[in-house]
Structure formats: C-alpha cells, structure tokens
Scaffold this motif. Structure first.
Motif, PDB file in Angstrom:
ATOM      1  N   PRO A 192       0.802  -1.235   0.000  1.00  0.00           N
ATOM      2  CA  PRO A 192       0.000   0.000   0.000  1.00  0.00           C
ATOM      3  C   PRO A 192       0.834   1.283   0.000  1.00  0.00           C
ATOM      4  O   PRO A 192       0.351   2.331  -0.437  1.00  0.00           O
ATOM      5  N   ARG A 193       2.083   1.223   0.484  1.00  0.00           N
ATOM      6  CA  ARG A 193       2.934   2.416   0.507  1.00  0.00           C
ATOM      7  C   ARG A 193       3.725   2.575  -0.800  1.00  0.00           C
ATOM      8  O   ARG A 193       4.498   3.508  -0.941  1.00  0.00           O
ATOM      9  N   ARG A 194       3.546   1.641  -1.735  1.00  0.00           N
ATOM     10  CA  ARG A 194       4.281   1.602  -3.007  1.00  0.00           C
ATOM     11  C   ARG A 194       5.724   1.160  -2.807  1.00  0.00           C
ATOM     12  O   ARG A 194       6.614   1.479  -3.597  1.00  0.00           O
ATOM     13  N   ARG A 195       5.963   0.404  -1.771  1.00  0.00           N
ATOM     14  CA  ARG A 195       7.259  -0.233  -1.590  1.00  0.00           C
ATOM     15  C   ARG A 195       7.287  -1.465  -2.491  1.00  0.00           C
ATOM     16  O   ARG A 195       6.357  -2.277  -2.474  1.00  0.00           O
ATOM     17  N   VAL A 196       8.369  -1.626  -3.269  1.00  0.00           N
ATOM     18  CA  VAL A 196       8.441  -2.714  -4.238  1.00  0.00           C
ATOM     19  C   VAL A 196       8.798  -4.019  -3.552  1.00  0.00           C
ATOM     20  O   VAL A 196       9.843  -4.139  -2.911  1.00  0.00           O
ATOM     21  N   LEU A 197       7.925  -5.008  -3.692  1.00  0.00           N
ATOM     22  CA  LEU A 197       8.125  -6.318  -3.077  1.00  0.00           C
ATOM     23  C   LEU A 197       8.755  -7.312  -4.043  1.00  0.00           C
ATOM     24  O   LEU A 197       9.448  -8.249  -3.623  1.00  0.00           O
ATOM     25  N   GLY A 198       8.508  -7.109  -5.314  1.00  0.00           N
ATOM     26  CA  GLY A 198       9.016  -8.027  -6.332  1.00  0.00           C
ATOM     27  C   GLY A 198       8.527  -7.603  -7.694  1.00  0.00           C
ATOM     28  O   GLY A 198       7.887  -6.554  -7.845  1.00  0.00           O
ATOM     29  N   VAL A 199       8.800  -8.428  -8.696  1.00  0.00           N
ATOM     30  CA  VAL A 199       8.375  -8.152 -10.068  1.00  0.00           C
ATOM     31  C   VAL A 199       7.833  -9.432 -10.677  1.00  0.00           C
ATOM     32  O   VAL A 199       8.451 -10.490 -10.562  1.00  0.00           O
ATOM     33  N   VAL A 200       6.660  -9.325 -11.312  1.00  0.00           N
ATOM     34  CA  VAL A 200       6.100 -10.458 -12.046  1.00  0.00           C
ATOM     35  C   VAL A 200       6.284 -10.183 -13.531  1.00  0.00           C
ATOM     36  O   VAL A 200       5.790  -9.169 -14.049  1.00  0.00           O
ATOM     37  N   SER A 201       6.988 -11.067 -14.214  1.00  0.00           N
ATOM     38  CA  SER A 201       7.238 -10.903 -15.650  1.00  0.00           C
ATOM     39  C   SER A 201       6.534 -12.008 -16.431  1.00  0.00           C
ATOM     40  O   SER A 201       6.013 -12.972 -15.862  1.00  0.00           O
ATOM     41  N   GLU A 202       6.548 -11.849 -17.742  1.00  0.00           N
ATOM     42  CA  GLU A 202       5.987 -12.893 -18.600  1.00  0.00           C
ATOM     43  C   GLU A 202       6.684 -14.223 -18.347  1.00  0.00           C
ATOM     44  O   GLU A 202       6.039 -15.279 -18.383  1.00  0.00           O
ATOM     45  N   ALA A 203       7.997 -14.169 -18.094  1.00  0.00           N
ATOM     46  CA  ALA A 203       8.743 -15.402 -17.837  1.00  0.00           C
ATOM     47  C   ALA A 203       8.210 -16.114 -16.597  1.00  0.00           C
ATOM     48  O   ALA A 203       8.115 -17.348 -16.571  1.00  0.00           O
ATOM     49  N   ASP A 204       7.853 -15.340 -15.556  1.00  0.00           N
ATOM     50  CA  ASP A 204       7.293 -15.942 -14.343  1.00  0.00           C
ATOM     51  C   ASP A 204       5.959 -16.613 -14.636  1.00  0.00           C
ATOM     52  O   ASP A 204       5.666 -17.705 -14.123  1.00  0.00           O
ATOM     53  N   LEU A 205       5.156 -15.980 -15.459  1.00  0.00           N
ATOM     54  CA  LEU A 205       3.827 -16.506 -15.768  1.00  0.00           C
ATOM     55  C   LEU A 205       3.889 -17.737 -16.675  1.00  0.00           C
ATOM     56  O   LEU A 205       3.039 -18.617 -16.594  1.00  0.00           O
ATOM     57  N   LEU A 206       4.916 -17.794 -17.516  1.00  0.00           N
ATOM     58  CA  LEU A 206       5.010 -18.890 -18.478  1.00  0.00           C
ATOM     59  C   LEU A 206       5.393 -20.225 -17.844  1.00  0.00           C
ATOM     60  O   LEU A 206       5.277 -21.267 -18.486  1.00  0.00           O
ATOM     61  N   HIS A 207       5.846 -20.206 -16.597  1.00  0.00           N
ATOM     62  CA  HIS A 207       6.169 -21.474 -15.940  1.00  0.00           C
ATOM     63  C   HIS A 207       4.930 -22.353 -15.810  1.00  0.00           C
ATOM     64  O   HIS A 207       5.027 -23.577 -15.843  1.00  0.00           O
TER      65      HIS A 207
END
Length: 229
Positions: free
Chosen positions: A43-58
């Motif tokens: 909620p504070r816009r602190r970055v927790l991680g990144v979801v990429s197409e590569a992550d979804l393609l697994h």
C-alpha cells in the motif's frame, strides 16, 4: 557537462499490482497495457518483487506435469515449479526485486541490468518507494540528442569548460552522433583527456581524432631523479 540520469529517461506511469492479485488478472493487465512485467507493491508503493511474462510462463511450461520438487533438483528448476503452482502475484513474483535510484547514471543502470540479467528496473526514491520504471529501451534515449546539441556540448562543456582549450583551435564536426576533431592543441595528454571526456557525453557514439594534432608529446616524458647516497 551533460549527463542523463535515470530520472531523465524513466517512465513515471507504472502499471503495478498488489500481492494478492490473481494470475488471470495479471495476464489481462500485461495484455491491456502492452507491458512485459509489473512491479508488485504494498500500500505504501514499496516494491516487493516483479512479475514478468517469464514468471507466468512457468505454468504453461509445466502444464499437466508433476510439479513436486525432487531430491537434488536444480534450484532454478525447483523455483520454476514453485511458480508453476502460483496463483497470486506474491507467489509468482521474482523477489527480492532489483531496483535503482532516480539519481543513478544510465551507465550504472545498464551495468546493473546486464549483471542481474533483467530487462527493466523499478526506480525508487530515497524512501525506497516506487516512482518509475526504466527499461533497456529507455536507456537508448541518450542517443537521441541532435548533432548540433552534441557539438555545443563538446565545445562549451569539454573544450572550453573543462580543458580550457580555445574552441577556435579545434574544429568539431558531429554527424549521426559521431564526433570528428581536427586542429592543434598544446599537449598530447590534453588531446587524450578531451577525447575521453567527449566519448562519455550523452549522444556520442564515437570519436575520430586522426586530424587532431599537438605541439608537445608529454606522454613520453619521464622524470629522472638523482638521489645522494
């Protein structure tokens, strides 16, 4: 001397997702906004991680296969299987995220992307909160400067501003970002330093100094010292 920073080329309109957002919704966002990855923020816009197409393609990669981790299985394949079972951003994202600050140089951003093998970097402020995103394509903007702007930068910033060389002594031509120098200055070391500085200017793709001469070659001078016994 002009030097673009990450804040000068980053995109400030960033598509983000919450940790609890579902797989299908993330896919829809990537398609809708034409992006290949989204930062996962709290909620504070602190970055927790990144979801990429590569992550979804697994999930597609292991479709219908046994995704239980096996003994002695490589870490990379084990993580891929874990993401194949993920259903939310929190379980799909790559973490911890690789981020960069607004005041980093484009060279630093490019080096970080290469070292960490990523195509984009979330940009954070001094409080580690998301303020933008920078991609490989953004880094190429440094080469969009017009030739006349580059020429003015060479003359005013490097020759006159740093080297204290009278611009009338050096002819500067810029074509397609390539700088050509001709003329004569006092020392060879000054010529070498000037060329090095010019190569570092934003928009410069190369420097030709074959016709840049000098009056004194001080790079071969060696000082000798005599010591009394």
């Amino acid at each position: 001397m002009s030097s673009l920073l990450v804040r000068d080329v980053m995109s400030t309109s960033v598509v983000t997702v919450a940790p609890e957002l579902g797989y299908k919704q993330i896919v829809d966002l990537l398609v809708e906004f034409g992006v290949s990855a989204v930062p996962v923020v709290d909620p504070r816009r602190r970055v927790l991680g990144v979801v990429s197409e590569a992550d979804l393609l697994h999930k597609v990669e292991f479709n219908g296969e046994d995704v239980h981790a096996r003994l002695f299985e490589r870490r990379r394949r084990r993580l891929a299987k874990e993401k194949a079972t993920g259903e939310t951003a929190a379980s799909l994202m790559t973490a911890p995220p690789v981020t960069i600050t607004t005041t980093a140089t484009l060279t630093q951003a490019a080096q970080l992307m290469e070292h960490r093998n990523v195509k984009r970097l979330p940009v954070v402020d001094d409080d580690e909160l998301l303020v933008g995103i920078v991609s490989r394509r953004d880094l190429l903007r440094r080469y969009l400067r017009e030739d006349d702007v580059i020429r003015a930068d060479v003359i005013e910033s490097v020759l006159r501003g740093i080297m204290w060389i009278d611009p009338i002594e050096v002819d500067v031509a810029v074509t397609g970002g390539h700088v050509t120098l001709a003329g004569k200055i006092d020392r060879r070391s000054s010529a070498q330093i000037a060329v090095r500085l010019i190569r570092g200017l934003d928009g410069v793709v190369g420097v030709t100094d074959d016709d840049l001469k000098w009056g004194f070659d001080d790079t071969t001078t060696r000082l000798s010292h005599t010591f009394d016994a």
